[in-house]
Design a protein around this motif. Structure first.
Motif, PDB file in Angstrom:
ATOM      1  N   ARG A 156       0.835  -1.204   0.000  1.00  0.00           N
ATOM      2  CA  ARG A 156       0.000   0.000   0.000  1.00  0.00           C
ATOM      3  C   ARG A 156       0.868   1.253   0.000  1.00  0.00           C
ATOM      4  NH1 ARG A 156      -4.374  -0.083   4.596  1.00  0.00           N
ATOM      5  NH2 ARG A 156      -4.987   1.797   3.439  1.00  0.00           N
ATOM      6  N   ILE A 157       1.965   1.219   0.744  1.00  0.00           N
ATOM      7  CA  ILE A 157       2.880   2.364   0.760  1.00  0.00           C
ATOM      8  C   ILE A 157       3.469   2.589  -0.628  1.00  0.00           C
ATOM      9  CG2 ILE A 157       5.118   3.168   1.626  1.00  0.00           C
ATOM     10  CD1 ILE A 157       4.420   1.897   4.316  1.00  0.00           C
ATOM     11  N   HIS A 158       3.876   1.514  -1.279  1.00  0.00           N
ATOM     12  CA  HIS A 158       4.462   1.650  -2.613  1.00  0.00           C
ATOM     13  C   HIS A 158       3.431   2.131  -3.637  1.00  0.00           C
ATOM     14  CE1 HIS A 158       8.610   0.335  -2.158  1.00  0.00           C
ATOM     15  NE2 HIS A 158       8.189  -0.560  -1.281  1.00  0.00           N
ATOM     16  N   ALA A 159       2.188   1.691  -3.489  1.00  0.00           N
ATOM     17  CA  ALA A 159       1.136   2.170  -4.394  1.00  0.00           C
ATOM     18  C   ALA A 159       0.928   3.677  -4.216  1.00  0.00           C
ATOM     19  CB  ALA A 159      -0.161   1.422  -4.129  1.00  0.00           C
ATOM     20  N   PHE A 160       0.937   4.142  -2.974  1.00  0.00           N
ATOM     21  CA  PHE A 160       0.814   5.575  -2.683  1.00  0.00           C
ATOM     22  C   PHE A 160       1.993   6.340  -3.285  1.00  0.00           C
ATOM     23  CE2 PHE A 160       1.897   9.184   0.047  1.00  0.00           C
ATOM     24  CZ  PHE A 160       0.693   9.880   0.114  1.00  0.00           C
ATOM     25  N   MET A 161       3.179   5.780  -3.145  1.00  0.00           N
ATOM     26  CA  MET A 161       4.365   6.427  -3.698  1.00  0.00           C
ATOM     27  C   MET A 161       4.262   6.557  -5.214  1.00  0.00           C
ATOM     28  SD  MET A 161       7.180   4.488  -1.284  1.00  0.00           S
ATOM     29  CE  MET A 161       8.534   4.780  -2.420  1.00  0.00           C
ATOM     30  N   THR A 162       3.752   5.530  -5.862  1.00  0.00           N
ATOM     31  CA  THR A 162       3.587   5.579  -7.316  1.00  0.00           C
ATOM     32  C   THR A 162       2.600   6.673  -7.706  1.00  0.00           C
ATOM     33  OG1 THR A 162       4.096   3.229  -7.547  1.00  0.00           O
ATOM     34  CG2 THR A 162       2.879   4.266  -9.348  1.00  0.00           C
ATOM     35  N   GLU A 163       1.485   6.767  -6.975  1.00  0.00           N
ATOM     36  CA  GLU A 163       0.475   7.787  -7.256  1.00  0.00           C
ATOM     37  C   GLU A 163       1.037   9.195  -7.090  1.00  0.00           C
ATOM     38  OE1 GLU A 163      -2.628   6.945  -4.543  1.00  0.00           O
ATOM     39  OE2 GLU A 163      -3.287   5.108  -5.544  1.00  0.00           O
ATOM     40  N   GLN A 164       1.893   9.363  -6.093  1.00  0.00           N
ATOM     41  CA  GLN A 164       2.436  10.691  -5.774  1.00  0.00           C
ATOM     42  C   GLN A 164       3.770  10.968  -6.483  1.00  0.00           C
ATOM     43  OE1 GLN A 164       0.673  12.863  -3.856  1.00  0.00           O
ATOM     44  NE2 GLN A 164      -0.919  11.298  -3.853  1.00  0.00           N
ATOM     45  N   GLU A 165       4.186  10.035  -7.328  1.00  0.00           N
ATOM     46  CA  GLU A 165       5.452  10.150  -8.065  1.00  0.00           C
ATOM     47  C   GLU A 165       6.636  10.312  -7.117  1.00  0.00           C
ATOM     48  OE1 GLU A 165       5.481  12.189 -11.910  1.00  0.00           O
ATOM     49  OE2 GLU A 165       3.401  12.804 -11.503  1.00  0.00           O
ATOM     50  N   LEU A 166       6.697   9.414  -6.166  1.00  0.00           N
ATOM     51  CA  LEU A 166       7.775   9.372  -5.195  1.00  0.00           C
ATOM     52  C   LEU A 166       8.556   8.072  -5.357  1.00  0.00           C
ATOM     53  CD1 LEU A 166       5.633  10.417  -2.085  1.00  0.00           C
ATOM     54  CD2 LEU A 166       7.121  11.927  -3.416  1.00  0.00           C
ATOM     55  N   ARG A 167       9.824   8.105  -5.016  1.00  0.00           N
ATOM     56  CA  ARG A 167      10.597   6.866  -5.007  1.00  0.00           C
ATOM     57  C   ARG A 167      11.379   6.767  -3.707  1.00  0.00           C
ATOM     58  NH1 ARG A 167      15.977   7.640  -5.865  1.00  0.00           N
ATOM     59  NH2 ARG A 167      16.662   9.525  -6.947  1.00  0.00           N
ATOM     60  N   GLN A 168      11.689   5.548  -3.328  1.00  0.00           N
ATOM     61  CA  GLN A 168      12.383   5.317  -2.069  1.00  0.00           C
ATOM     62  C   GLN A 168      13.760   5.951  -2.094  1.00  0.00           C
ATOM     63  OE1 GLN A 168      12.100   1.288  -0.702  1.00  0.00           O
ATOM     64  NE2 GLN A 168      13.661   1.529   0.875  1.00  0.00           N
ATOM     65  N   ASN A 169      14.129   6.556  -0.940  1.00  0.00           N
ATOM     66  CA  ASN A 169      15.386   7.288  -0.851  1.00  0.00           C
ATOM     67  C   ASN A 169      16.060   7.026   0.493  1.00  0.00           C
ATOM     68  OD1 ASN A 169      17.349   9.167  -1.778  1.00  0.00           O
ATOM     69  ND2 ASN A 169      16.413  10.770  -0.539  1.00  0.00           N
ATOM     70  N   GLY A 170      16.018   5.780   0.930  1.00  0.00           N
ATOM     71  CA  GLY A 170      16.608   5.433   2.222  1.00  0.00           C
ATOM     72  C   GLY A 170      16.160   4.057   2.642  1.00  0.00           C
ATOM     73  N   LEU A 171      16.521   3.673   3.851  1.00  0.00           N
ATOM     74  CA  LEU A 171      16.260   2.324   4.339  1.00  0.00           C
ATOM     75  C   LEU A 171      14.856   2.174   4.910  1.00  0.00           C
ATOM     76  CD1 LEU A 171      19.647   1.612   6.163  1.00  0.00           C
ATOM     77  CD2 LEU A 171      18.956   0.889   3.865  1.00  0.00           C
ATOM     78  N   HIS A 172      14.315   0.978   4.767  1.00  0.00           N
ATOM     79  CA  HIS A 172      13.038   0.607   5.383  1.00  0.00           C
ATOM     80  C   HIS A 172      13.164   0.778   6.900  1.00  0.00           C
ATOM     81  CE1 HIS A 172       9.366  -1.873   5.929  1.00  0.00           C
ATOM     82  NE2 HIS A 172      10.007  -2.313   7.002  1.00  0.00           N
ATOM     83  N   HIS A 173      12.206   1.497   7.491  1.00  0.00           N
ATOM     84  CA  HIS A 173      12.268   1.885   8.895  1.00  0.00           C
ATOM     85  C   HIS A 173      11.004   1.389   9.601  1.00  0.00           C
ATOM     86  CE1 HIS A 173      13.239   5.491  11.812  1.00  0.00           C
ATOM     87  NE2 HIS A 173      12.871   4.393  12.471  1.00  0.00           N
ATOM     88  N   GLU A 174      11.174   0.743  10.733  1.00  0.00           N
ATOM     89  CA  GLU A 174      10.038   0.275  11.529  1.00  0.00           C
ATOM     90  C   GLU A 174      10.151   0.795  12.954  1.00  0.00           C
ATOM     91  OE1 GLU A 174       9.301  -3.934   9.146  1.00  0.00           O
ATOM     92  OE2 GLU A 174       9.753  -3.993  11.291  1.00  0.00           O
ATOM     93  N   ILE A 175       9.004   1.160  13.532  1.00  0.00           N
ATOM     94  CA  ILE A 175       8.926   1.592  14.927  1.00  0.00           C
ATOM     95  C   ILE A 175       7.956   0.655  15.635  1.00  0.00           C
ATOM     96  CG2 ILE A 175       8.401   3.476  16.517  1.00  0.00           C
ATOM     97  CD1 ILE A 175       8.860   5.408  14.178  1.00  0.00           C
ATOM     98  N   TYR A 176       8.430  -0.003  16.673  1.00  0.00           N
ATOM     99  CA  TYR A 176       7.646  -1.043  17.342  1.00  0.00           C
ATOM    100  C   TYR A 176       6.904  -0.437  18.534  1.00  0.00           C
ATOM    101  CZ  TYR A 176      10.853  -3.490  14.362  1.00  0.00           C
ATOM    102  OH  TYR A 176      11.579  -3.888  13.257  1.00  0.00           O
ATOM    103  N   LEU A 177       5.652  -0.079  18.295  1.00  0.00           N
ATOM    104  CA  LEU A 177       4.852   0.550  19.336  1.00  0.00           C
ATOM    105  C   LEU A 177       4.390  -0.441  20.382  1.00  0.00           C
ATOM    106  CD1 LEU A 177       2.621   2.923  17.155  1.00  0.00           C
ATOM    107  CD2 LEU A 177       4.794   3.442  18.291  1.00  0.00           C
TER     108      LEU A 177
END
Length: 204
Positions: A156-177
């Motif tokens: 879903r994040i990648h689909a949003f990025m495609t719609e907004q014409e964005l590309r990944q520019n760093g490492l996958h980041h997770e925050i464990y709440l």
């Protein structure tokens, strides 16, 4: 004495929702520990222990200076030695940098003092570093459920990025709440975050 809780104080950083959203982040300081191996494995667990031991030692030092705070949530940056999907790699080959965010008032001197206190009884604390990361523009969303089901949220994040014409520019980041040791996997809360850049700006 008021106690700073970054989770409550920084709604941009910790306030992800269940749909992808674009945010902006400045430079943020962390305790870090870098390694390679299975999440939850021996090396990983030692790194988590070292980070928290140093983190709580910093808290104790700052509390004596009337600057108490709640030790922040565990976070992780993840990457692989190839562009293939994560599922293609054995978990023992996963690379990670574990993070614990630090308040702005924590100094490198505080960190060094804390690390020196801890390393005498836990040698792995010597691997803990203190560094600032500046991720800039990021797309993030809240994933609720097992870690094994994260690929659907990442899609879903990648689909949003495609719609907004964005590309990944760093490492996958997770925050464990959530604490996975005490929380049913079906209700685990994890923020998934990807630094991005605007493709359109790069083409100007």
């Amino acid at each position: 004495m008021d106690k700073l809780d970054l989770t409550k104080a920084d709604k941009t950083y910790y306030g992800a929702v269940k749909t992808p959203q674009l945010i902006e982040l400045g430079a943020i300081s962390y305790l870090t520990c870098t390694g390679r191996g299975e999440p939850g494995g021996e090396v990983f667990s030692q790194a988590v222990e070292a980070l928290y031991k140093v983190g709580y030692a910093i808290k104790a030092i700052c509390k004596k200076e009337a600057r108490d705070f709640t030790v922040a949530k565990l976070e992780g940056l993840w990457w692989f030695d190839s562009d293939l999907p994560a599922a293609s790699f054995p978990r023992v080959e996963w690379n990670w940098k574990l993070l614990i965010r630090q308040p702005d008032f924590v100094t490198s001197g505080n960190v060094e003092q804390a690390r020196s206190q801890v390393v005498s009884r836990l040698s792995s604390a010597g691997q803990v570093s203190y560094e600032a990361l500046s991720e800039g523009s990021c797309v993030q969303m809240l994933h609720i459920g097992p870690y094994s089901e994260e690929p659907a949220s990442i899609a879903r994040i990648h689909a949003f990025m495609t719609e907004q014409e964005l590309r990944q520019n760093g490492l996958h980041h997770e925050i464990y709440l959530s604490d996975s040791r005490r929380t049913d996997s079906s209700v685990l809360k994890t923020i998934l975050r990807l630094p991005v850049t605007d493709v359109r700006q790069n083409h100007k």
